[in-house]
Design an enzyme around this catalytic site. Structure first.
Site, PDB file in Angstrom:
ATOM      1  N   GLU A  15       1.108   5.383  12.812  1.00  0.00           N
ATOM      2  CA  GLU A  15      -0.167   4.922  13.327  1.00  0.00           C
ATOM      3  C   GLU A  15      -0.226   3.398  13.461  1.00  0.00           C
ATOM      4  OE1 GLU A  15      -4.549   6.698  13.215  1.00  0.00           O
ATOM      5  OE2 GLU A  15      -3.533   6.559  11.292  1.00  0.00           O
ATOM      6  N   ASP A  16       0.418   2.708  12.546  1.00  0.00           N
ATOM      7  CA  ASP A  16       0.229   1.251  12.484  1.00  0.00           C
ATOM      8  C   ASP A  16       1.424   0.419  12.944  1.00  0.00           C
ATOM      9  OD1 ASP A  16      -2.232   1.755  11.455  1.00  0.00           O
ATOM     10  OD2 ASP A  16      -1.693   1.428   9.365  1.00  0.00           O
TER      11      ASP A  16
ATOM     12  N   ASP B 229     -16.850  15.803 -26.885  1.00  0.00           N
ATOM     13  CA  ASP B 229     -15.479  15.669 -26.380  1.00  0.00           C
ATOM     14  C   ASP B 229     -15.231  14.308 -25.733  1.00  0.00           C
ATOM     15  OD1 ASP B 229     -17.007  16.068 -24.130  1.00  0.00           O
ATOM     16  OD2 ASP B 229     -15.587  17.436 -23.166  1.00  0.00           O
TER      17      ASP B 229
ATOM     18  N   ASP C  31      -3.194   8.186  -1.404  1.00  0.00           N
ATOM     19  CA  ASP C  31      -3.619   7.173  -0.434  1.00  0.00           C
ATOM     20  C   ASP C  31      -5.032   6.700  -0.792  1.00  0.00           C
ATOM     21  OD1 ASP C  31      -3.552   5.711   2.034  1.00  0.00           O
ATOM     22  OD2 ASP C  31      -4.692   7.321   2.995  1.00  0.00           O
TER      23      ASP C  31
ATOM     24  N   HIS D 104       0.813  -1.220   0.000  1.00  0.00           N
ATOM     25  CA  HIS D 104       0.000   0.000   0.000  1.00  0.00           C
ATOM     26  C   HIS D 104       0.853   1.279   0.000  1.00  0.00           C
ATOM     27  CE1 HIS D 104      -2.904   3.041   1.013  1.00  0.00           C
ATOM     28  NE2 HIS D 104      -2.360   3.204   2.193  1.00  0.00           N
TER      29      HIS D 104
ATOM     30  N   HIS E  34       3.730   7.047   5.271  1.00  0.00           N
ATOM     31  CA  HIS E  34       2.537   7.713   5.815  1.00  0.00           C
ATOM     32  C   HIS E  34       1.754   6.907   6.841  1.00  0.00           C
ATOM     33  CE1 HIS E  34       0.201   5.519   2.717  1.00  0.00           C
ATOM     34  NE2 HIS E  34      -0.830   5.719   3.515  1.00  0.00           N
TER      35      HIS E  34
HETATM   36 MN    MN Z   1      -2.724   4.679   3.851  1.00  0.00          MN
END
Ligand code: MN
Length: 484
Positions: free
Chosen positions: A75-76, A260, A137, A47, A71
């Site tokens: 947090e993880d 278009d 993301d 990811h 990123h």
């Molecule tokens: Mn993410």
């Protein structure tokens, strides 16, 4: 020698030092996320790698790319923001903390949702790169949305179309706007998606053949005239924007009315070259009357510049041709992200304080100070910040940027709250107009004031369409009451 495809993708365009820092960041992130898997069953590191890859494709500056791969680390994983700052510097740590603050995909009711949006706007006002990482993301989350439960799919798809895509649009990042919408489309409106796919399929085949023929002819002719283009290619309209367009009343769900669906795009070395190339296009194919638009002389409200014309192409098919120079092209595809764009020489057009130039981003970040109800807040966001905007002018030629549907009252308050409070009337393009007259792009608006008038009228709350004007009116009325 690293054989990591991410590094290989970065090398031709970035400095050696940047590539080294990114290499360390990949190792750091891979180690931090080791053993973690995503809902789809793939290793978690896939990811952030995908996010960094998208930032590389946008040619964002190295700090943003590095923040992209990191990123989700604080947090993880057990690694902290301090670890990141120590290894990669304060700029990267700031970007990562901005993305982290904006929060994950959990939804805990409208109040919490709005709190999250507010955090996002504040982070965006501090540094627009935070939202650009967030877009990438979100793009990858949409690409892997199939692995989530239906309820979550719907929520993420809806938010992508209602909030993220319009934000990308207002920031001028057309390519990301189109991708966000097209990825969310099948989840949000499966029937509409199936319908447009089935309807446009056969059209595409013919149109693309015609387009290829035009590209070939035009290239040959421009070479004969000794004015080679920097680039010449065909493009398909994004599916969701095509769908939205054909649903508008004037198209009556008839794709043949949309001119278009495909377009030929010509990138010329300079502006005179653009006009000269347009002349060649009109010599080769007859222009459809009334369809020529000079967005070079008169840019769209989001800054978009190009020459647009629709011509009768091969087999009588109508094809749009867009002509622009390289800078206009970069801006059209990347918008605000082009400010950090790396060019081939590895130099960087880093514009400091880009977000400060975007007054609407600043305003948005200050909204949390005053709102009545979460429902009203969300409604206001959709109108003020995310709706299509128009450009109006003061008599001095200053540009006032307002959402579609804004009135004379909105205009007055957007210039200055005193001008709003004291206004008694307005002139639009020299003609006396009511305070609730709806403005159109290009209008020159003069606000008439009366020195004796210091207070807004309560009725104005109904006439004002923007959050800013209404909150100024409310405040002025409230202050008056407290004086009594
Ligand atoms: Mn993410």
């Amino acid at each position: 020698m690293s054989l990591d495809p991410l590094i290989l993708a970065m090398k031709p365009h970035y400095s050696e030092e940047d590539v080294d820092r990114f290499t360390i960041a990949i190792e750091f992130a891979t180690e931090a996320h080791a053993g973690q898997v995503r809902k789809s069953g793939t290793p978690y590191i896939d990811h952030p790698r995908a996010v960094a890859e998208k930032l590389l494709q946008l040619r964002m500056d190295a700090d943003t790319v590095i923040a992209g791969i990191l990123h989700d680390v604080p947090e993880d994983t057990t690694r902290t923001l301090e670890d990141i700052e120590g290894l990669f510097g304060a700029d990267v740590a700031f970007l990562v903390s901005g993305v982290t603050k904006v929060g994950k995909l959990k939804y805990r009711g409208l109040e919490r949702y709005i709190e999250n949006l507010q955090k996002m706007f504040v982070a965006m006002a501090e540094d627009v790169r935070v939202i650009i990482i967030k877009f990438c993301d979100r793009l990858h989350n949409l690409e892997t949305l199939g692995a989530l439960p239906r309820e979550k799919q719907l929520r993420i798809a809806r938010e992508s179309i209602e909030v993220y895509a319009p934000l990308a649009d207002r920031l001028g990042i057309g390519e990301i706007k189109g991708q966000l919408e097209d990825l969310a489309f099948p989840f949000l409106e499966p029937k509409g998606y199936a319908w447009i796919l089935q309807t446009v399929g056969p059209e595409y085949h013919n149109l693309e053949e015609h387009m290829a023929e035009m590209v070939w002819k035009l290239r040959e002719r421009l070479a004969q005239e000794d004015m080679p283009p920097l680039d010449l290619h065909g493009r398909r309209k994004h599916l969701y924007s095509l769908y939205k367009k054909v649903l508008r009343p004037e198209y009556q769900k008839d794709l043949r009315r949309v001119t278009d669906i495909v377009a030929v795009r010509v990138i010329m070395p300079n502006i005179s070259g653009c006009y000269a190339a347009l002349g060649i296009v009109h010599q080769l194919w007859k222009p459809m009357p009334g369809r020529f638009k000079d967005y070079i002389a008169q840019p769209k409200p989001n800054g978009y510049q190009s020459l647009h014309t629709t011509v009768f192409g091969p087999g009588g098919s109508l094809v749009e041709v867009q002509v622009r120079d390289q800078e206009m092209h970069d801006l059209a595809e990347r918008g605000i992200a082009a400010h950090w764009f790396y060019n081939e020489q590895g130099k960087q057009k880093h514009t400091q304080n880009v977000s400060q130039k975007l007054s609407w981003v600043q305003e948005l970040s200050e909204w949390k100070k005053h709102f009545d109800s979460p429902e009203q807040y969300l409604e206001d966001i959709k109108i003020d910040a995310l709706q299509q905007h128009i450009f109006c002018f003061t008599p001095n030629g200053d540009v006032i940027d307002l959402p579609e549907g804004a009135t004379v009252i909105d205009f007055a308050y957007h210039v200055h709250s005193d001008l709003g409070n004291g206004c008694v009337g307005g002139k639009i393009n020299g003609n006396m107009s009511a305070l609730d007259s709806i403005l159109r792009s290009g209008d020159v608006v003069e606000i008439l004031t009366d020195k004796r008038r210091k207070l807004p009228n309560r009725d104005w709350l109904q006439m004002a369409k923007t959050h800013a004007a209404r909150s100024h009116i409310r405040r002025a009325l409230r202050d008056e009451v407290s004086k009594l």
